[in-house]
Design a protein around this motif. Structure first.
Motif, mmCIF file in Angstrom:
data_model
loop_
_atom_site.group_PDB
_atom_site.id
_atom_site.type_symbol
_atom_site.label_atom_id
_atom_site.label_comp_id
_atom_site.label_asym_id
_atom_site.label_seq_id
_atom_site.Cartn_x
_atom_site.Cartn_y
_atom_site.Cartn_z
ATOM 1 N N GLY A 35 4.260 1.782 -1.185
ATOM 2 C CA GLY A 35 4.610 0.453 -1.653
ATOM 3 C C GLY A 35 4.530 -0.546 -0.519
ATOM 4 N N TRP A 36 4.161 -1.761 -0.861
ATOM 5 C CA TRP A 36 4.159 -2.861 0.102
ATOM 6 C C TRP A 36 5.137 -3.926 -0.379
ATOM 7 C CZ3 TRP A 36 1.781 -3.140 4.799
ATOM 8 C CH2 TRP A 36 0.807 -2.185 5.081
ATOM 9 N N PHE A 37 5.885 -4.437 0.564
ATOM 10 C CA PHE A 37 6.925 -5.413 0.274
ATOM 11 C C PHE A 37 6.839 -6.527 1.309
ATOM 12 C CE2 PHE A 37 9.374 -2.793 -2.709
ATOM 13 C CZ PHE A 37 8.865 -1.529 -2.424
ATOM 14 N N GLU A 46 10.512 -8.821 -1.679
ATOM 15 C CA GLU A 46 9.647 -8.883 -2.861
ATOM 16 C C GLU A 46 8.674 -7.718 -2.834
ATOM 17 O OE1 GLU A 46 6.249 -11.890 -4.762
ATOM 18 O OE2 GLU A 46 6.865 -12.070 -2.676
ATOM 19 N N ARG A 47 8.518 -7.079 -3.936
ATOM 20 C CA ARG A 47 7.533 -6.007 -4.050
ATOM 21 C C ARG A 47 6.156 -6.622 -4.301
ATOM 22 N NH1 ARG A 47 4.938 -2.819 -7.791
ATOM 23 N NH2 ARG A 47 5.059 -0.548 -7.666
ATOM 24 N N ILE A 48 5.210 -6.356 -3.410
ATOM 25 C CA ILE A 48 3.862 -6.886 -3.551
ATOM 26 C C ILE A 48 3.039 -5.991 -4.454
ATOM 27 C CG2 ILE A 48 1.736 -7.442 -2.331
ATOM 28 C CD1 ILE A 48 3.407 -7.819 0.171
ATOM 29 N N THR A 61 1.391 -7.429 -7.548
ATOM 30 C CA THR A 61 2.109 -8.498 -8.200
ATOM 31 C C THR A 61 1.142 -9.655 -8.468
ATOM 32 O OG1 THR A 61 4.164 -9.764 -8.105
ATOM 33 C CG2 THR A 61 2.845 -9.727 -6.111
ATOM 34 N N ASN A 62 1.417 -10.442 -9.492
ATOM 35 C CA ASN A 62 0.458 -11.462 -9.933
ATOM 36 C C ASN A 62 0.070 -12.437 -8.823
ATOM 37 O OD1 ASN A 62 0.233 -10.463 -12.513
ATOM 38 N ND2 ASN A 62 1.823 -11.778 -13.360
ATOM 39 N N SER A 63 1.009 -12.764 -7.972
ATOM 40 C CA SER A 63 0.744 -13.794 -6.967
ATOM 41 C C SER A 63 -0.280 -13.366 -5.919
ATOM 42 C CB SER A 63 2.037 -14.217 -6.284
ATOM 43 O OG SER A 63 2.608 -13.127 -5.587
ATOM 44 N N VAL A 64 -0.556 -12.071 -5.814
ATOM 45 C CA VAL A 64 -1.508 -11.609 -4.799
ATOM 46 C C VAL A 64 -2.750 -10.974 -5.410
ATOM 47 C CG1 VAL A 64 0.417 -11.212 -3.224
ATOM 48 C CG2 VAL A 64 -0.584 -9.273 -4.454
ATOM 49 N N CYS A 102 4.992 5.398 -7.493
ATOM 50 C CA CYS A 102 5.124 3.941 -7.381
ATOM 51 C C CYS A 102 6.317 3.440 -8.176
ATOM 52 C CB CYS A 102 3.838 3.258 -7.831
ATOM 53 S SG CYS A 102 2.536 3.308 -6.589
ATOM 54 N N PHE A 103 7.445 3.469 -7.544
ATOM 55 C CA PHE A 103 8.652 2.928 -8.143
ATOM 56 C C PHE A 103 8.613 1.407 -8.092
ATOM 57 C CE2 PHE A 103 10.710 6.960 -8.373
ATOM 58 C CZ PHE A 103 10.356 7.659 -7.239
ATOM 59 N N TYR A 104 9.367 0.803 -9.001
ATOM 60 C CA TYR A 104 9.481 -0.655 -8.957
ATOM 61 C C TYR A 104 10.682 -1.097 -8.123
ATOM 62 C CZ TYR A 104 5.520 -1.481 -11.880
ATOM 63 O OH TYR A 104 4.235 -1.547 -12.352
#
Length: 122
Positions: A35-37, A46-48, A61-64, A102-104
């Motif tokens: 995971g990337w944060f 924020e979780r990326i 995530t939508n923003s990236v 891949c946990f949230y």
């Protein structure tokens, strides 16, 4: 000793690119979801997104989406976050974390790197 070490952060102008690295020691990254944060000053982490084990499911995530890409180099036991078209709102400390899938929730990722600072500014 299980360890993740991020590198590659720095100062970049808006529209620029950076590639972050997350190198593992003491375990084989290929067997873990990564995971990337990121965390901006005064904001919650924020979780990326996340890249599944052995090239499994990957989410952003939508923003990236369309700007950030995860990849692995199993020979180097390293994962990468390629960031393009960076925006000032992308700034923050970036972290990688290893988990069984891949946990949230970030609390389910067992191993974390120390973070690397990304600054996006002209």
């Amino acid at each position: 000793q299980v360890q993740l070490v991020e590198s590659g952060g720095g100062l970049v102008q808006p529209g620029g690119s950076l590639r972050l690295s997350c190198a593992a020691s003491g375990f084989t990254l290929e067997h873990y979801a990564i995971g990337w944060f990121r965390q901006a000053p005064g904001q919650e982490r924020e979780r990326i997104g996340c890249m599944g084990r052995s090239g499994g499911d990957t989410d952003y995530t939508n923003s990236v989406k369309g700007r950030f890409t995860f990849s692995r180099d199993n020979a180097q036991n390293t994962v990468y976050l390629q960031m393009r078209s960076l925006k000032p709102e992308d700034a923050g400390v970036y972290y990688c974390a290893a988990g069984s899938r891949c946990f949230y929730s970030d609390s389910n990722f067992a191993s974390w790197g120390q973070g690397t600072q990304v600054t996006v500014s002209s």
